[in-house]
Design a protein around this motif. Structure first.
Motif, PDB file in Angstrom:
ATOM      1  N   PRO A 318      85.638  65.037  18.995  1.00 11.46           N
ATOM      2  CA  PRO A 318      84.738  63.604  18.880  1.00 11.46           C
ATOM      3  C   PRO A 318      85.669  62.605  18.679  1.00 11.46           C
ATOM      4  CG  PRO A 318      84.058  65.889  17.394  1.00 11.46           C
ATOM      5  CD  PRO A 318      85.214  66.349  18.486  1.00 11.46           C
ATOM      6  N   GLY A 319      86.827  62.634  18.317  1.00 14.86           N
ATOM      7  CA  GLY A 319      87.650  61.482  18.219  1.00 14.86           C
ATOM      8  C   GLY A 319      87.877  60.931  19.535  1.00 14.86           C
ATOM      9  N   ALA A 320      88.204  61.715  20.762  1.00 18.60           N
ATOM     10  CA  ALA A 320      88.564  61.288  22.229  1.00 18.60           C
ATOM     11  C   ALA A 320      87.245  60.598  22.579  1.00 18.60           C
ATOM     12  CB  ALA A 320      88.835  62.527  22.976  1.00 18.60           C
ATOM     13  N   VAL A 321      86.114  60.836  22.295  1.00 17.35           N
ATOM     14  CA  VAL A 321      84.726  60.442  22.610  1.00 17.35           C
ATOM     15  C   VAL A 321      84.601  58.989  21.984  1.00 17.35           C
ATOM     16  CG1 VAL A 321      82.071  60.289  22.572  1.00 17.35           C
ATOM     17  CG2 VAL A 321      83.636  62.563  22.982  1.00 17.35           C
ATOM     18  N   ILE A 322      84.672  58.556  20.933  1.00 21.50           N
ATOM     19  CA  ILE A 322      84.699  57.251  20.345  1.00 21.50           C
ATOM     20  C   ILE A 322      86.158  56.497  20.570  1.00 21.50           C
ATOM     21  CG2 ILE A 322      85.689  58.011  17.968  1.00 21.50           C
ATOM     22  CD1 ILE A 322      82.912  55.305  18.443  1.00 21.50           C
ATOM     23  N   GLY A 323      87.403  57.218  20.533  1.00 20.24           N
ATOM     24  CA  GLY A 323      88.251  56.470  21.373  1.00 20.24           C
ATOM     25  C   GLY A 323      88.134  55.913  22.552  1.00 20.24           C
ATOM     26  N   LEU A 324      87.361  56.466  23.412  1.00 14.03           N
ATOM     27  CA  LEU A 324      87.247  55.966  24.716  1.00 14.03           C
ATOM     28  C   LEU A 324      86.415  54.569  24.740  1.00 14.03           C
ATOM     29  CD1 LEU A 324      87.077  55.958  27.956  1.00 14.03           C
ATOM     30  CD2 LEU A 324      84.865  57.532  27.666  1.00 14.03           C
ATOM     31  N   ALA A 325      85.416  54.756  23.898  1.00 14.30           N
ATOM     32  CA  ALA A 325      84.828  53.480  23.529  1.00 14.30           C
ATOM     33  C   ALA A 325      85.694  52.293  23.096  1.00 14.30           C
ATOM     34  CB  ALA A 325      83.223  53.636  22.582  1.00 14.30           C
ATOM     35  N   GLU A 326      86.394  52.641  22.069  1.00 15.88           N
ATOM     36  CA  GLU A 326      87.001  51.610  21.367  1.00 15.88           C
ATOM     37  C   GLU A 326      88.118  50.827  22.481  1.00 15.88           C
ATOM     38  OE1 GLU A 326      87.250  53.804  16.924  1.00 15.88           O
ATOM     39  OE2 GLU A 326      88.829  54.225  18.512  1.00 15.88           O
ATOM     40  N   LEU A 336      79.569  58.796  28.425  1.00 13.22           N
ATOM     41  CA  LEU A 336      79.221  58.980  26.955  1.00 13.22           C
ATOM     42  C   LEU A 336      77.699  59.348  27.130  1.00 13.22           C
ATOM     43  CD1 LEU A 336      80.731  55.726  25.256  1.00 13.22           C
ATOM     44  CD2 LEU A 336      81.570  58.009  25.369  1.00 13.22           C
ATOM     45  N   TRP A 337      76.839  58.773  27.994  1.00  7.70           N
ATOM     46  CA  TRP A 337      75.423  58.952  28.193  1.00  7.70           C
ATOM     47  C   TRP A 337      75.235  60.628  28.607  1.00  7.70           C
ATOM     48  CZ3 TRP A 337      71.761  56.643  26.154  1.00  7.70           C
ATOM     49  CH2 TRP A 337      71.498  55.063  26.259  1.00  7.70           C
ATOM     50  N   ALA A 338      76.355  61.003  29.243  1.00  8.63           N
ATOM     51  CA  ALA A 338      76.478  62.514  29.499  1.00  8.63           C
ATOM     52  C   ALA A 338      76.552  63.279  28.538  1.00  8.63           C
ATOM     53  CB  ALA A 338      77.437  62.786  30.736  1.00  8.63           C
ATOM     54  N   LEU A 339      77.357  62.845  27.588  1.00  4.88           N
ATOM     55  CA  LEU A 339      77.697  63.719  26.089  1.00  4.88           C
ATOM     56  C   LEU A 339      76.571  63.742  25.324  1.00  4.88           C
ATOM     57  CD1 LEU A 339      81.412  62.769  25.942  1.00  4.88           C
ATOM     58  CD2 LEU A 339      80.767  64.563  26.857  1.00  4.88           C
ATOM     59  N   LEU A 340      75.704  63.004  25.287  1.00  6.26           N
ATOM     60  CA  LEU A 340      74.543  62.880  24.517  1.00  6.26           C
ATOM     61  C   LEU A 340      73.914  64.424  24.274  1.00  6.26           C
ATOM     62  CD1 LEU A 340      72.485  59.705  24.807  1.00  6.26           C
ATOM     63  CD2 LEU A 340      74.517  60.090  23.390  1.00  6.26           C
ATOM     64  N   GLY A 341      74.058  65.031  25.347  1.00 10.52           N
ATOM     65  CA  GLY A 341      73.346  66.696  25.255  1.00 10.52           C
ATOM     66  C   GLY A 341      74.541  67.736  25.053  1.00 10.52           C
ATOM     67  N   HIS A 342      75.490  67.326  24.531  1.00 11.08           N
ATOM     68  CA  HIS A 342      76.832  68.322  24.177  1.00 11.08           C
ATOM     69  C   HIS A 342      76.296  69.294  23.110  1.00 11.08           C
ATOM     70  CE1 HIS A 342      80.752  69.614  23.202  1.00 11.08           C
ATOM     71  NE2 HIS A 342      81.113  69.391  24.425  1.00 11.08           N
ATOM     72  N   PRO A 343      76.543  70.260  23.121  1.00 13.03           N
ATOM     73  CA  PRO A 343      76.169  71.204  22.072  1.00 13.03           C
ATOM     74  C   PRO A 343      76.860  71.069  20.543  1.00 13.03           C
ATOM     75  CG  PRO A 343      77.907  72.362  23.394  1.00 13.03           C
ATOM     76  CD  PRO A 343      77.530  71.091  24.068  1.00 13.03           C
ATOM     77  N   VAL A 344      78.038  70.412  20.630  1.00 13.39           N
ATOM     78  CA  VAL A 344      78.724  69.897  19.385  1.00 13.39           C
ATOM     79  C   VAL A 344      78.008  68.677  18.711  1.00 13.39           C
ATOM     80  CG1 VAL A 344      80.973  69.615  18.210  1.00 13.39           C
ATOM     81  CG2 VAL A 344      80.573  71.289  20.059  1.00 13.39           C
ATOM     82  N   ARG A 350      79.577  60.878  17.989  1.00 13.79           N
ATOM     83  CA  ARG A 350      80.480  59.996  18.385  1.00 13.79           C
ATOM     84  C   ARG A 350      80.085  59.385  19.791  1.00 13.79           C
ATOM     85  NH1 ARG A 350      81.140  61.279  14.442  1.00 13.79           N
ATOM     86  NH2 ARG A 350      83.038  61.739  13.047  1.00 13.79           N
ATOM     87  N   ALA A 351      79.517  60.075  20.663  1.00 16.11           N
ATOM     88  CA  ALA A 351      78.858  59.352  21.793  1.00 16.11           C
ATOM     89  C   ALA A 351      77.811  58.313  21.676  1.00 16.11           C
ATOM     90  CB  ALA A 351      78.291  60.625  22.785  1.00 16.11           C
ATOM     91  N   VAL A 352      77.087  58.517  20.799  1.00 15.67           N
ATOM     92  CA  VAL A 352      75.956  57.296  20.303  1.00 15.67           C
ATOM     93  C   VAL A 352      76.759  56.146  19.626  1.00 15.67           C
ATOM     94  CG1 VAL A 352      74.134  56.895  18.972  1.00 15.67           C
ATOM     95  CG2 VAL A 352      74.173  58.978  19.914  1.00 15.67           C
ATOM     96  N   ALA A 353      77.607  56.572  18.986  1.00 15.20           N
ATOM     97  CA  ALA A 353      78.696  55.218  18.441  1.00 15.20           C
ATOM     98  C   ALA A 353      79.529  54.631  19.393  1.00 15.20           C
ATOM     99  CB  ALA A 353      79.532  55.803  17.089  1.00 15.20           C
ATOM    100  N   GLY A 354      79.808  55.269  20.304  1.00 13.81           N
ATOM    101  CA  GLY A 354      80.401  54.620  21.532  1.00 13.81           C
ATOM    102  C   GLY A 354      79.618  53.970  22.272  1.00 13.81           C
ATOM    103  N   GLU A 380      73.782  57.743  13.463  1.00 15.68           N
ATOM    104  CA  GLU A 380      74.312  57.067  14.433  1.00 15.68           C
ATOM    105  C   GLU A 380      73.127  56.508  15.361  1.00 15.68           C
ATOM    106  OE1 GLU A 380      76.910  55.985  14.776  1.00 15.68           O
ATOM    107  OE2 GLU A 380      78.471  57.068  13.483  1.00 15.68           O
ATOM    108  N   VAL A 381      72.063  57.323  15.805  1.00 12.00           N
ATOM    109  CA  VAL A 381      71.156  56.805  16.539  1.00 12.00           C
ATOM    110  C   VAL A 381      70.186  55.805  15.703  1.00 12.00           C
ATOM    111  CG1 VAL A 381      68.852  57.356  17.549  1.00 12.00           C
ATOM    112  CG2 VAL A 381      70.735  58.689  17.862  1.00 12.00           C
TER     113      VAL A 381
END
Length: 492
Positions: A318-326, A336-344, A350-354, A380-381
């Protein structure tokens, strides 16, 4: 430690007046108990406009103490406390808190033979009566040693905040600075954070702890002030020629983000910038920012690392996802849009926050996630949709106020409807007054009570507004309800 109330002080005074030992009634390590007792002894009970004696004075022991005081009206201070029988320690405790300064001063002379009353002597060191204050300070200077200062330090520091409370603080400070270093050990783990802050400041000033001990304290202590103080001191000692490993390892493994951030930043000075890569996906934003700084100072760009981690088939942390946005660009939003369906759930949140960080939120693509089973994702949504709450269909949100929906969904729907204001807000708040969750009901009640018609409320909605206000009339006085209706143009 539970907060001590005025009622606790009154109860302690009553128990002392009944003859219970001071050590049983008042725990020696709780400063609030002694301060509450001091105030409770002098507190009058007002009834029918007249001041009456406090509850402890109505007990048999309290009446005996007051009678002993009244019988001795001869000139001189000590004569005020010379009853037929010597006062017990419990009675002396009450006398030390008495409203008459002459009685407090006389009690100080007898308190010298009762070490258990030393906390009240500390209290009297900040007394408003000069003679009482001077006598108490003299008694304290005679009785206080290093070990007693350690035991009374929570009370001393609490009273040090008073206008005349500096004497006891300065006296204890002089004793502890001259004491052996091991004397301070109990203060480092005291439950009172003010005591721990004082102890570590003293340790840093006097160089009583090694850099490794300071680093372990920064990693262990829950107080951010202590964490920053010890981490800065430990790293400063390392800069003067200490062992990096003994300091960096506790800091890098700490649970506190402040301690980890200090350790990560110190990696650059230690010449170990490559280790900062392991903290680029940290759960804390401040640690990730420090890690990116160290990586850049080492001559590398963290953005490709984030892109590679987010593209891994097994999924990124999760930290890498928001880090990419930062540190990324708006073009990275597709990842990030593709990660909205991730099982975790953490990755989805974090994808929504990003997406919100990159300012590329799409209302239509996000609102289905209001039904996500993870509360963190729903939060987050909701935060991402709030600026565009007017674009989310009202019917969709109103439906989700129903009891059948999970709590996080009902909260999200109410937040978004309330953000729209006007009649929509009032309609949602009134519908939520019967929510099964008490906190949501209280929130809805406050929303109804704080509602006022705005310019976007159409005049033809006046009838509906009147009906909604009538349904919530139990929240208003008759006058306020009439004013609300008048503001909304409701004719009664």
């Amino acid at each position: 430690m539970d907060a001590i109330t005025s009622e606790d002080g009154e109860a302690a005074a009553v128990r002392l007046a009944r003859g219970e030992p001071v050590g049983t009634v008042l725990p020696g390590d709780d400063p609030g108990a002694w301060i509450a007792l001091d105030a409770a002894v002098r507190r009058c009970v007002w009834q029918d406009g007249r001041g009456r004696l406090p509850p402890w004075a109505a007990t048999e022991g309290g009446r005996a103490l007051l009678a002993a005081v009244r019988r001795n009206r001869a000139p001189g201070l000590t004569a005020r406390l010379r009853p037929a029988r010597p006062l017990t320690e419990s009675q002396l405790a009450l006398a030390l808190c008495h409203g008459d300064g002459r009685i407090r001063q006389a009690a100080l002379e007898q308190a010298a033979h009762h070490p258990g009353l030393l906390p009240l002597v500390v209290v009297r060191c900040s007394d408003w009566a000069p003679r009482v204050r001077e006598d108490a300070r003299r008694r304290l200077a005679e009785a206080l040693d290093e070990r007693t200062a350690v035991r009374l330090m929570p009370l001393v520091l609490r009273l040090g905040c008073r206008g005349r409370g500096d004497f006891a603080t300065d006296l204890a400070d002089r004793l502890l600075r001259a004491a052996p270093p091991e004397t301070l050990a109990p203060l480092y783990t005291d439950p009172d954070r003010a005591v721990r802050r004082y102890a570590y400041r003293l340790a840093v000033d006097e160089r009583l702890l090694s850099s490794a001990e300071l680093a372990r304290a920064a990693a262990r202590d829950p107080d951010t002030v202590v964490q920053n103080l010890c981490a800065d001191a430990a790293l400063a000692a390392v800069a003067d020629g200490g062992d990096h490993d003994d300091v960096l390892e506790p800091l890098l493994g700490a649970r506190s983000p402040q301690a980890r951030a200090a350790g990560v930043t110190a990696l650059r000075r230690a010449g170990r910038s490559e280790r900062a890569v392991g903290f680029l996906a940290d759960r804390s934003a401040v640690v990730r920012a420090c890690a990116r700084y160290v990586v850049r100072q080492g001559g590398h760009d963290p953005l490709p690392w984030y892109r590679e981690r987010c593209a891994e088939p097994e999924g990124p942390p999760p930290g890498a996802v928001i880090g990419l946005a930062e540190c990324g660009e708006r073009a990275d939003s597709e990842v990030l849009w593709a990660l909205l369906g991730h099982p975790v759930a953490g990755v989805r949140a974090r994808a929504v926050a990003g997406l919100r960080t990159l300012d590329v939120t799409d209302v239509r693509r996000l609102w289905p996630l209001l039904d996500d089973p993870a509360p963190g994702v729903v939060r987050e949504v909701t935060a991402a949709l709030l600026p565009s709450a007017g674009n989310v269909p009202e019917e969709l949100l109103t439906e989700r106020l129903g009891e059948a929906w999970p709590r996080q969904v009902r909260v999200a729907a109410f937040r978004l409807l309330e953000a729209r204001g006007g009649v929509v807000r009032l309609r949602a708040a009134v519908a939520t007054l019967d929510d099964p969750d008490e906190r949501i009901r209280q929130w809805a009640r406050q929303s109804v009570q704080g509602w006022h018609p705005t310019a976007d409320v159409p005049r033809e909605a006046a009838a509906e507004v009147g009906e909604l206000l009538d349904r919530s009339r139990h929240l208003f006085s008759a006058y306020v309800l009439m004013r609300r209706k008048w503001e909304a143009g409701v004719r009664t």
